[in-house]
Design a protein around this motif. Structure first.
Motif, PDB file in Angstrom:
ATOM      1  N   TYR A 342      -1.472  -9.124   4.161  1.00  0.00           N
ATOM      2  CA  TYR A 342      -1.832  -7.867   3.499  1.00  0.00           C
ATOM      3  C   TYR A 342      -0.551  -7.180   3.024  1.00  0.00           C
ATOM      4  O   TYR A 342       0.563  -7.557   3.411  1.00  0.00           O
ATOM      5  CB  TYR A 342      -2.558  -6.925   4.466  1.00  0.00           C
ATOM      6  N   LYS A 343      -0.740  -6.138   2.209  1.00  0.00           N
ATOM      7  CA  LYS A 343       0.411  -5.351   1.763  1.00  0.00           C
ATOM      8  C   LYS A 343       0.519  -4.006   2.461  1.00  0.00           C
ATOM      9  O   LYS A 343       1.568  -3.364   2.402  1.00  0.00           O
ATOM     10  CB  LYS A 343       0.346  -5.113   0.243  1.00  0.00           C
ATOM     11  N   CYS A 344      -0.538  -3.558   3.111  1.00  0.00           N
ATOM     12  CA  CYS A 344      -0.478  -2.256   3.761  1.00  0.00           C
ATOM     13  C   CYS A 344      -1.096  -2.337   5.154  1.00  0.00           C
ATOM     14  O   CYS A 344      -2.070  -3.059   5.373  1.00  0.00           O
ATOM     15  CB  CYS A 344      -1.209  -1.193   2.935  1.00  0.00           C
ATOM     16  N   TRP A 345      -0.538  -1.553   6.068  1.00  0.00           N
ATOM     17  CA  TRP A 345      -1.018  -1.511   7.447  1.00  0.00           C
ATOM     18  C   TRP A 345      -2.505  -1.146   7.515  1.00  0.00           C
ATOM     19  O   TRP A 345      -3.245  -1.677   8.349  1.00  0.00           O
ATOM     20  CB  TRP A 345      -0.222  -0.488   8.263  1.00  0.00           C
ATOM     21  N   VAL A 346      -2.927  -0.206   6.659  1.00  0.00           N
ATOM     22  CA  VAL A 346      -4.313   0.267   6.745  1.00  0.00           C
ATOM     23  C   VAL A 346      -5.310  -0.734   6.163  1.00  0.00           C
ATOM     24  O   VAL A 346      -6.514  -0.565   6.307  1.00  0.00           O
ATOM     25  CB  VAL A 346      -4.492   1.637   6.057  1.00  0.00           C
ATOM     26  N   ASP A 347      -4.813  -1.778   5.515  1.00  0.00           N
ATOM     27  CA  ASP A 347      -5.694  -2.792   4.942  1.00  0.00           C
ATOM     28  C   ASP A 347      -6.062  -3.892   5.935  1.00  0.00           C
ATOM     29  O   ASP A 347      -6.947  -4.716   5.658  1.00  0.00           O
ATOM     30  CB  ASP A 347      -5.030  -3.450   3.722  1.00  0.00           C
ATOM     31  N   VAL A 348      -5.380  -3.921   7.065  1.00  0.00           N
ATOM     32  CA  VAL A 348      -5.582  -5.009   8.028  1.00  0.00           C
ATOM     33  C   VAL A 348      -7.051  -5.106   8.430  1.00  0.00           C
ATOM     34  O   VAL A 348      -7.696  -4.115   8.764  1.00  0.00           O
ATOM     35  CB  VAL A 348      -4.697  -4.787   9.273  1.00  0.00           C
ATOM     36  N   GLY A 349      -7.573  -6.311   8.364  1.00  0.00           N
ATOM     37  CA  GLY A 349      -8.964  -6.559   8.727  1.00  0.00           C
ATOM     38  C   GLY A 349      -9.937  -6.486   7.577  1.00  0.00           C
ATOM     39  O   GLY A 349     -11.119  -6.814   7.738  1.00  0.00           O
ATOM     40  N   LYS A 350      -9.468  -6.082   6.390  1.00  0.00           N
ATOM     41  CA  LYS A 350     -10.343  -5.977   5.223  1.00  0.00           C
ATOM     42  C   LYS A 350     -10.184  -7.220   4.350  1.00  0.00           C
ATOM     43  O   LYS A 350      -9.130  -7.435   3.757  1.00  0.00           O
ATOM     44  CB  LYS A 350     -10.007  -4.727   4.402  1.00  0.00           C
ATOM     45  N   GLU A 351     -11.235  -7.993   4.256  1.00  0.00           N
ATOM     46  CA  GLU A 351     -11.153  -9.252   3.521  1.00  0.00           C
ATOM     47  C   GLU A 351     -10.810  -9.036   2.049  1.00  0.00           C
ATOM     48  O   GLU A 351     -10.120  -9.860   1.439  1.00  0.00           O
ATOM     49  CB  GLU A 351     -12.478 -10.013   3.645  1.00  0.00           C
ATOM     50  N   ARG A 353      -8.826  -7.006   0.803  1.00  0.00           N
ATOM     51  CA  ARG A 353      -7.434  -6.583   0.599  1.00  0.00           C
ATOM     52  C   ARG A 353      -6.433  -7.666   0.996  1.00  0.00           C
ATOM     53  O   ARG A 353      -5.234  -7.411   1.040  1.00  0.00           O
ATOM     54  CB  ARG A 353      -7.152  -5.295   1.379  1.00  0.00           C
ATOM     55  N   VAL A 354      -6.923  -8.846   1.287  1.00  0.00           N
ATOM     56  CA  VAL A 354      -6.026  -9.958   1.606  1.00  0.00           C
ATOM     57  C   VAL A 354      -5.352 -10.432   0.320  1.00  0.00           C
ATOM     58  O   VAL A 354      -6.023 -10.702  -0.678  1.00  0.00           O
ATOM     59  CB  VAL A 354      -6.808 -11.118   2.261  1.00  0.00           C
ATOM     60  N   ILE A 355      -4.033 -10.527   0.328  1.00  0.00           N
ATOM     61  CA  ILE A 355      -3.315 -10.962  -0.881  1.00  0.00           C
ATOM     62  C   ILE A 355      -2.904 -12.434  -0.805  1.00  0.00           C
ATOM     63  O   ILE A 355      -2.395 -12.989  -1.774  1.00  0.00           O
ATOM     64  CB  ILE A 355      -2.071 -10.098  -1.150  1.00  0.00           C
ATOM     65  N   GLY A 356      -3.108 -13.059   0.354  1.00  0.00           N
ATOM     66  CA  GLY A 356      -2.742 -14.457   0.512  1.00  0.00           C
ATOM     67  C   GLY A 356      -2.770 -14.826   1.979  1.00  0.00           C
ATOM     68  O   GLY A 356      -3.325 -14.105   2.803  1.00  0.00           O
ATOM     69  N   ASP A 357      -2.172 -15.972   2.302  1.00  0.00           N
ATOM     70  CA  ASP A 357      -2.060 -16.355   3.709  1.00  0.00           C
ATOM     71  C   ASP A 357      -0.815 -17.207   3.896  1.00  0.00           C
ATOM     72  O   ASP A 357      -0.183 -17.655   2.926  1.00  0.00           O
ATOM     73  CB  ASP A 357      -3.308 -17.083   4.202  1.00  0.00           C
ATOM     74  N   ILE A 358      -0.451 -17.426   5.141  1.00  0.00           N
ATOM     75  CA  ILE A 358       0.780 -18.161   5.438  1.00  0.00           C
ATOM     76  C   ILE A 358       0.643 -19.645   5.144  1.00  0.00           C
ATOM     77  O   ILE A 358       1.644 -20.366   5.111  1.00  0.00           O
ATOM     78  CB  ILE A 358       1.186 -17.961   6.907  1.00  0.00           C
ATOM     79  N   PHE A 359      -0.579 -20.106   4.919  1.00  0.00           N
ATOM     80  CA  PHE A 359      -0.822 -21.522   4.663  1.00  0.00           C
ATOM     81  C   PHE A 359      -0.731 -21.855   3.173  1.00  0.00           C
ATOM     82  O   PHE A 359      -0.809 -23.025   2.797  1.00  0.00           O
ATOM     83  CB  PHE A 359      -2.205 -21.925   5.190  1.00  0.00           C
ATOM     84  N   GLY A 360      -0.609 -20.812   2.331  1.00  0.00           N
ATOM     85  CA  GLY A 360      -0.503 -21.031   0.888  1.00  0.00           C
ATOM     86  C   GLY A 360      -1.802 -21.389   0.228  1.00  0.00           C
ATOM     87  O   GLY A 360      -1.817 -21.990  -0.857  1.00  0.00           O
ATOM     88  N   ASN A 361      -2.923 -21.010   0.851  1.00  0.00           N
ATOM     89  CA  ASN A 361      -4.227 -21.395   0.302  1.00  0.00           C
ATOM     90  C   ASN A 361      -4.633 -20.583  -0.915  1.00  0.00           C
ATOM     91  O   ASN A 361      -5.319 -21.076  -1.797  1.00  0.00           O
ATOM     92  CB  ASN A 361      -5.302 -21.268   1.384  1.00  0.00           C
ATOM     93  N   HIS A 362      -4.249 -19.304  -0.954  1.00  0.00           N
ATOM     94  CA  HIS A 362      -4.648 -18.490  -2.109  1.00  0.00           C
ATOM     95  C   HIS A 362      -3.774 -17.248  -2.189  1.00  0.00           C
ATOM     96  O   HIS A 362      -3.098 -16.869  -1.228  1.00  0.00           O
ATOM     97  CB  HIS A 362      -6.117 -18.083  -1.996  1.00  0.00           C
ATOM     98  N   THR A 363      -3.768 -16.642  -3.343  1.00  0.00           N
ATOM     99  CA  THR A 363      -3.082 -15.374  -3.549  1.00  0.00           C
ATOM    100  C   THR A 363      -3.971 -14.459  -4.384  1.00  0.00           C
ATOM    101  O   THR A 363      -4.827 -14.932  -5.140  1.00  0.00           O
ATOM    102  CB  THR A 363      -1.732 -15.556  -4.291  1.00  0.00           C
TER     103      THR A 363
END
Length: 434
Positions: A342-351, A353-363
């Motif tokens: 995520y890009k912001c602390w308050v976005d955590v847990g909101k699908e 607002r996910v900008i990507g993942d550590i596995f490189g699956n999507h952005t």
């Protein structure tokens, strides 16, 4: 020369004419005659000024020029673009990597103003930790800034230690090491262990005196939390003396009168200890606040009442951060327990607002670009011509984003003219009382 648009002039009933330059923080009291002259100039900011026509002494003229009350024709615009350049230069740097890692979204508290509601209680798995280590190494950074967040991160203390051990094994240096915790689980044993990993800053919230804190910082079991947290902070002082404890106080309408008691209690108890206090105002960022929130603009009046009634001096106007917040910096990443980014602390847990993942699956570059350049103060025409722009970070980027995309009402301006006059009067009181 011109009369700077960053000058704020006001006539105080108690203290007469006052002038403050928000760019240089130059402050001066004025005679009524000079106040009237400058007020007239402020109405014609687009006109060049012949300073000699004002009939000022050389010393006063030089003082006002040095304070940027009078500026060159393009100097105000140049300052705006300089601030924009410095912000974006910092925002897009990839030289440093900052990781905010939430090993779990579970929490043992149920605070009435919390913006994290109904989130899954997953705890990070070891294979995800391994992937985060690989993710950091692949970015080519030998050192990182690391902050633990949640949920309550200490609910995943074992996993925290696992990550820190693996980072050490992989020669990843943690340059700055922090944690945001409610402090309830920060017992003696955990402090001894975290001290070995050079935790150097920790934020813990205490919401007023014992009575109000126990109403505001509520444990899910119903047990009081104040005494346990106080004792655990003393564990930090004892076992991690180099770790700075930032005590955050979330002010809302119900507990605002209890802060002076907390301030003096902690000052008497911890004089000379490695801690500081910071006031924040509870806000309804996710429309989940169950207490009566106070507008950010009330902060000035609140700070003035603390000073005049109790002699407590708190910062009423936050200092702008050239680097911005996590949401505005491309190389600051909030990583959740499933490896989502995520890009912001308050976005955590909101699908959404996910900008990507550590596995490189999507952005999701739509959120990324809107946060970084589409929802900040430099994309807001009103900010460019605002007298208070030098003192401001432009409000919350996420709430600006929500206003733009979902029509959720939000006024990003933390300062209004009435409040600022009160703040200038407070500065006058402080200066003349010395």
């Amino acid at each position: 020369m011109r009369f700077s648009k960053y000058n704020y002039l006001a006539l105080s009933k108690q203290y007469g004419g006052l002038l403050y330059n928000t760019r240089t923080k130059f402050f001066i009291s004025l005679t009524r005659g000079l106040f009237d002259q400058l007020t007239e100039l402020s109405l014609h900011k687009d006109n060049n000024i012949t300073i000699e026509s004002l009939g000022l002494t050389d010393d006063l003229t030089n003082t006002l020029i040095k304070g940027k009350v009078f500026v060159g024709e393009n100097e105000d615009d140049d300052f705006f673009y300089l601030k924009k350049f410095l912000r974006y230069n910092q925002a897009f740097t990839k030289e440093e990597l900052s990781i905010v890692l939430a090993p779990t979204l579970a929490c043992n508290f149920q605070c009435p103003y919390c913006y994290e509601n109904n989130l899954p209680s997953n705890i990070i798995k070891e294979n995800t930790i391994d992937s985060i280590i690989s993710f950091i190494k692949n970015k080519g950074h030998k050192s990182i800034d690391l902050c633990w967040h949640g949920g309550e991160p200490l609910l995943a203390f074992k996993q925290i230690c696992t990550f820190l051990n693996k980072a050490k094994e992989n020669n990843i240096k943690i340059k700055s090491h922090g944690m945001i915790t409610n402090g309830f689980l920060l017992d003696e044993d955990k402090c001894k262990i975290l001290g070995q990993y050079n935790l150097n800053k920790i934020q813990i919230t205490i919401d007023g005196d014992k009575k109000w804190h126990n109403k505001s910082r509520v444990h899910k079991s119903g047990q009081p939390t104040y005494d346990t947290i106080i004792n655990n902070i003393e564990n930090v002082f004892k076992y991690m003396p180099n770790c700075h404890v930032l005590i955050r106080v979330n002010i809302h309408s119900e507990n605002q009168n209890s802060f002076p008691q907390l301030y003096h209690t902690l000052k008497d108890k911890w004089e000379g200890k490695n801690y500081s206090l910071r006031i924040e105002f509870a806000n309804n960022v996710n429309n989940s606040c169950k207490v009566a929130c106070i507008a950010e603009t009330h902060k000035i009046d609140y700070a003035r009442s603390l000073y005049e009634k109790y002699g407590i001096d708190v910062e009423a106007i936050a200092q702008p951060q050239i680097g911005g917040c996590a949401a505005s910096c491309i190389n600051t990443l909030i990583i959740g327990p499933m490896g989502e980014i995520y890009k912001c602390w308050v976005d955590v847990g909101k699908e959404d607002r996910v900008i990507g993942d550590i596995f490189g699956n999507h952005t999701n570059n739509n959120i990324l670009s809107s946060y970084l350049v589409g929802s900040d103060m430099f994309s807001d025409p009103k900010c460019k011509n605002c007298t208070f722009m030098p003192l401001c970070d432009g409000g919350c980027i996420v709430r600006r984003y929500n206003q733009k995309h979902y029509n959720i009402p939000y006024n990003p301006c933390p300062i209004n003219e009435k409040d600022f006059l009160s703040w200038m009067e407070l500065q006058y009181i402080k200066i003349t009382s010395k």
